[in-house]
Design an enzyme around this catalytic site. Structure first.
Site, short mmCIF file in Angstrom:
data_model
loop_
_atom_site.label_atom_id
_atom_site.label_comp_id
_atom_site.label_asym_id
_atom_site.label_seq_id
_atom_site.Cartn_x
_atom_site.Cartn_y
_atom_site.Cartn_z
N ASP A 103 -60.49 -27.05 -3.71
CA ASP A 103 -59.16 -26.47 -3.78
C ASP A 103 -58.22 -27.18 -2.82
O ASP A 103 -58.57 -27.40 -1.65
CB ASP A 103 -59.28 -24.98 -3.38
CG ASP A 103 -58.11 -24.16 -3.85
OD1 ASP A 103 -57.29 -24.67 -4.62
OD2 ASP A 103 -58.02 -22.99 -3.43
N CYS A 130 -54.69 -20.12 -1.65
CA CYS A 130 -53.28 -20.49 -1.54
C CYS A 130 -52.48 -19.64 -0.54
O CYS A 130 -51.68 -20.22 0.24
CB CYS A 130 -52.61 -20.49 -2.91
SG CYS A 130 -53.16 -19.24 -4.06
N HIS A 167 -50.68 -26.40 -6.77
CA HIS A 167 -52.09 -26.02 -6.68
C HIS A 167 -52.87 -27.01 -7.53
O HIS A 167 -52.48 -27.28 -8.67
CB HIS A 167 -52.33 -24.62 -7.26
CG HIS A 167 -51.45 -23.55 -6.71
ND1 HIS A 167 -51.94 -22.51 -5.94
CD2 HIS A 167 -50.12 -23.32 -6.84
CE1 HIS A 167 -50.94 -21.69 -5.63
NE2 HIS A 167 -49.83 -22.17 -6.17
N GLN A 170 -64.45 -24.01 -4.32
CA GLN A 170 -63.68 -24.93 -5.16
C GLN A 170 -63.27 -26.15 -4.35
O GLN A 170 -63.15 -26.07 -3.13
CB GLN A 170 -62.41 -24.26 -5.69
CG GLN A 170 -62.63 -23.16 -6.71
CD GLN A 170 -61.30 -22.59 -7.18
OE1 GLN A 170 -60.42 -22.31 -6.39
NE2 GLN A 170 -61.16 -22.43 -8.48
N HIS A 228 -53.77 -27.72 -1.87
CA HIS A 228 -52.37 -27.36 -2.13
C HIS A 228 -51.47 -28.40 -1.50
O HIS A 228 -51.67 -28.79 -0.35
CB HIS A 228 -52.07 -25.96 -1.59
CG HIS A 228 -52.89 -24.90 -2.26
ND1 HIS A 228 -54.09 -24.45 -1.72
CD2 HIS A 228 -52.72 -24.24 -3.42
CE1 HIS A 228 -54.61 -23.55 -2.54
NE2 HIS A 228 -53.79 -23.40 -3.58
N ARG A 246 -64.83 -13.19 -6.12
CA ARG A 246 -64.08 -12.48 -7.15
C ARG A 246 -64.99 -11.44 -7.78
O ARG A 246 -66.14 -11.70 -8.11
CB ARG A 246 -63.54 -13.45 -8.21
CG ARG A 246 -62.51 -14.42 -7.62
CD ARG A 246 -61.93 -15.36 -8.64
NE ARG A 246 -61.02 -16.31 -7.98
CZ ARG A 246 -60.42 -17.32 -8.58
NH1 ARG A 246 -60.63 -17.52 -9.88
NH2 ARG A 246 -59.61 -18.12 -7.90
N LYS A 288 -48.73 -24.20 -15.54
CA LYS A 288 -49.87 -25.01 -15.11
C LYS A 288 -50.26 -26.01 -16.20
O LYS A 288 -49.92 -25.84 -17.38
CB LYS A 288 -51.06 -24.12 -14.77
CG LYS A 288 -51.57 -23.26 -15.93
CD LYS A 288 -52.76 -22.42 -15.53
CE LYS A 288 -53.24 -21.56 -16.70
NZ LYS A 288 -54.49 -20.83 -16.40
#
Length: 712
Positions: free
Chosen positions: A451, A402, A579, A449, A453, A431, A532
């Site tokens: 992922d 992000c 997100h 991911q 946005h 991570r 979320k």
């Protein structure tokens, strides 16, 4: 103690792999059986603790007896009102007034929205709900109570110092400091026998409020309880619960008595650290499971056996999909067939991205930590990031995409006409998960991911959220997953203004209502930068997995000073950021899919879509030719030319290896340019031309057909 805020932090922090119940360990001395027996006499601290509790509880009962009684109204969910008396009427009595069966099957009450012991007197007018085991909160309380039973057995057998003992997904555990040895799997029967006697005694769960000074006196023998009392309790009083000789710090509530727990088992044990801190003391952790009847335990054991057969690590090894190596812990090596599944999943999502107006981008893996300071991640997440120094500057591998996407948005002046701007990124993330938490593909250090946005105007939020829901429903429909939705709201530690949080939570709530799906509130579990929507899927073994997430973020656009020119002259406005991910971690999704289908992959994802088997050596060339045509068309195809096996043996091997389609070729097929088609489930489709096979394969793959073998 089950619930002073550390459960989520410590529940997975184990030092060694768990030992599954029912499997014999090959460790030294196990063959001789366990020497664990109940201590006789019990440790002195148990007697001292009971004496203090009895004294304080007698004083509490006298105090309650002095309270004035008054009529109260108890309102049930159907609107019916029951008359009662303050400080006398209990939820159990109300339930029994409806029916004895209801009273017996109720685990816990909910009084004005707060979980409440069934035998705890009501204090004022009340809205009352009665929760059974099949209610999520009822199950939580039931398992919490069984954790106390386990804790009692641990004190009576080991004499160690209990620490945390919460219910967790799939059961419960208790941590214990024990410096005289370690827990062995052979100890389980002794612990279970003590738990059986505890259940037989029907020990009541008794609640008592105590002051901090009284608590420190009661737990003076236990350094870990004293830390909790001194460091984590910031109220004048807190509660303890007693069942039999066990007294522990606990908010409660609990079942009425230990006899309510009809079926239980100790399932595994491991070592862990105090509060997950690798610099702190090592503890022994014992896990368990429990149910209100034996039938549920029997079903659970069956599902556990199935889960062991379906373990993605086992299937990944057997099907040569992936492996892990100690030289790169938490980072998966995907072999060619595993990489095929990985790529098919990402291609599937990318194709949907294009249909749904997302634009794929590529972003760096390494950033100066100034980026993370701006985003707020450094302050909240630095310990989970891999960082290093370079030319007197500190850098870190990205754990999420992000902030990089914020830099992309800010790269030039944006117009309202560009919004919504949907940026998708399959960038590699890292991570720094503790080594004890790593678990196959479900908890890794290196992952990707799906992922994305979405930068949009506030008035576009609800339509974009509906797009997110539609995307999610489509993907999960392909996989055959059902799902549940929860709205997770502002946590204790958060960034930004409460007004922005309230606005964001209201927007998500409206979007959930508009989606038409049932949803629940999950207070305090939002991300630090925004609320979320958590999506929990359920697999073939009824297990829950959290994969998808949709988060609304007013904070990052503000922290990065993101702006767009509005349709008003000379006016700039701040975008809102959404997100979202559907698969979540691709690695984790592969683990879930592996276990959900037990390695019997659907055709469109399968790493072994077809195998060609010639009935005799002279047909090898034709078999190779057919295989090459399938391969050139993009399918995972093999050919079995092993002269040492009979035709039947080759077909059987192909079925065991889970090839979706087995194409047998003989002289007739070579002359006609055909193949004889059968499936891994031995359904025979007969002779088909190669072109027909390719046409059918194309259709089955493009439609993501679940039963491709049947519908060929």
């Amino acid at each position: 103690m089950a619930d002073v805020g550390m459960e989520k932090k410590v529940e997975d922090l184990t030092l060694n792999n768990s030992k599954s119940a029912g499997k014999k360990s090959k460790g030294k001395g196990d063959s001789a059986g366990s020497s664990l027996k109940e201590l006789n006499p019990w440790p002195q601290y148990i007697h001292d603790r009971i004496a203090l509790f009895d004294e304080l509880h007698a004083a509490y009962k006298d105090k309650v007896a002095s309270y004035s009684r008054s009529p109260i109204k108890v309102t049930l969910p159907d609107g019916k009102v029951v008359e009662g008396t303050s400080w006398e009427t209990t939820p159990y009595e109300v339930a029994r007034g409806i029916s004895q069966g209801l009273a017996d099957n109720t685990v816990v009450a909910k009084v004005n929205g707060v979980l409440w012991d069934l035998d705890r007197p009501l204090e004022a007018d009340t809205e009352l709900k009665l929760l059974k085991f099949d209610d999520e909160e009822g199950e939580y309380v039931f398992r919490h109570s069984t954790a106390h039973m386990l804790g009692e057995a641990m004190e009576r057998c080991y004499g160690g110092c209990l620490c945390y003992g919460p219910p967790v997904e799939g059961g419960f555990y208790y941590d214990m400091f024990y410096d005289k040895g370690s827990v062995s799997q052979t100890d389980y029967p002794a612990l279970e026998n003590v738990m059986k006697s505890i259940a037989k005694e029907k020990q009541e769960f008794i609640r008592l409020e105590m002051t901090k000074a009284e608590l420190l006196k009661m737990f003076e023998y236990n350094e870990f309880k004293k830390r909790i009392i001194n460091e984590r309790i910031d109220t004048p009083t807190t509660t303890v619960y007693r069942c039999g000789p066990l007294i522990d710090l606990c908010r409660g509530p609990h079942v009425r008595h230990t006899g309510k727990v009809k079926a239980f088992a100790v399932t595994k044990n491991s070592a862990t650290y105090w509060e997950g801190n690798s610099e702190a003391e090592s503890l022994q952790r014992i896990y368990g499971i429990s149910f209100p009847d034996a039938k549920q335990m029997k079903e659970w054991k069956y599902l556990q056996e199935e889960a062991a057969k379906r373990d993605h690590r086992k299937i990944g090894r057997e099907q040569e999909l992936f492996f892990f190596h100690e030289l790169s812990p938490g980072s998966c090596f995907f072999l060619p067939r595993g990489a095929h599944i990985y790529n098919k999943l990402t291609e599937f999502i990318k194709k949907e991205y294009r249909k749904r107006g997302f634009q794929e981008v590529l972003t760096p893996n390494i950033y100066n930590t100034k980026l993370w300071e701006t985003s707020g991640h450094w302050q909240h997440y630095a310990e989970n990031m891999f960082s290093f120094d370079c030319e007197k500057q500190k850098y870190a591998l990205k754990p999420m995409n992000c902030p990089g996407h914020c830099l992309m948005f800010a790269n030039r002046v944006r117009s309202w006409r560009e919004l919504p701007l949907r940026l998708a990124d399959f960038g590699v993330l890292h991570r720094n998960e503790l080594s004890g938490t790593l678990h196959g593909l479900t908890r890794v250090r290196r992952f990707q991911q799906d992922d994305a946005h979405i930068f949009c105007m506030p008035e576009q939020i609800e339509s974009e959220m509906q797009g997110c829901f539609d995307f999610m429903e489509f993907v999960y429909g392909i996989f055959g997953f059902t799902f549940k939705l929860k709205l997770s709201t502002r946590p204790e530690k958060y960034l930004g203004d409460i007004e922005d949080w309230n606005k964001a939570e209201e927007s998500l709530s409206n979007s959930l209502n508009a989606s038409g799906h049932p949803w629940e509130l999950n207070p305090g579990d939002g991300a630090f930068y925004g609320p979320k929507i958590d999506i929990t899927i359920h697999d073939a073994l009824k297990r829950a997995h959290q994969c998808a997430t949709i988060q609304l973020d007013f904070q990052l656009p503000s922290r990065f000073n993101l702006q767009y020119s509005s349709d008003e002259v000379a006016v700039t406005k701040r975008p809102v950021m959404i997100h979202r991910a559907v698969l979540g971690s691709v690695e984790r999704m592969i683990a879930i899919l592996t276990e959900n289908c037990a390695g019997k992959w659907p055709f469109w994802l399968s790493p072994r879509q077809a195998i060609v088997i010639p009935i005799a050596a002279p047909l090898n060339d034709y078999a190779e030719e057919v295989k090459d045509k399938l391969h050139d068309a993009g399918y995972m195809a093999d050919v079995d030319l092993d002269a040492g096996n009979t035709l039947n043996k080759k077909v059987r091997n192909a079925q065991i290896a889970q090839y979706n389609f087995i194409l047998v070729v003989g002289e007739n097929e070579r002359q006609a340019g055909t193949v004889n088609v059968r499936t891994r489930d031995n359904k025979v489709h007969g002779e088909r031309s190669i072109d027909d096979v390719l046409t059918r394969f194309k259709h089955l793959a493009e439609t993501h057909e679940k039963d491709a073998e049947e519908k060929f």
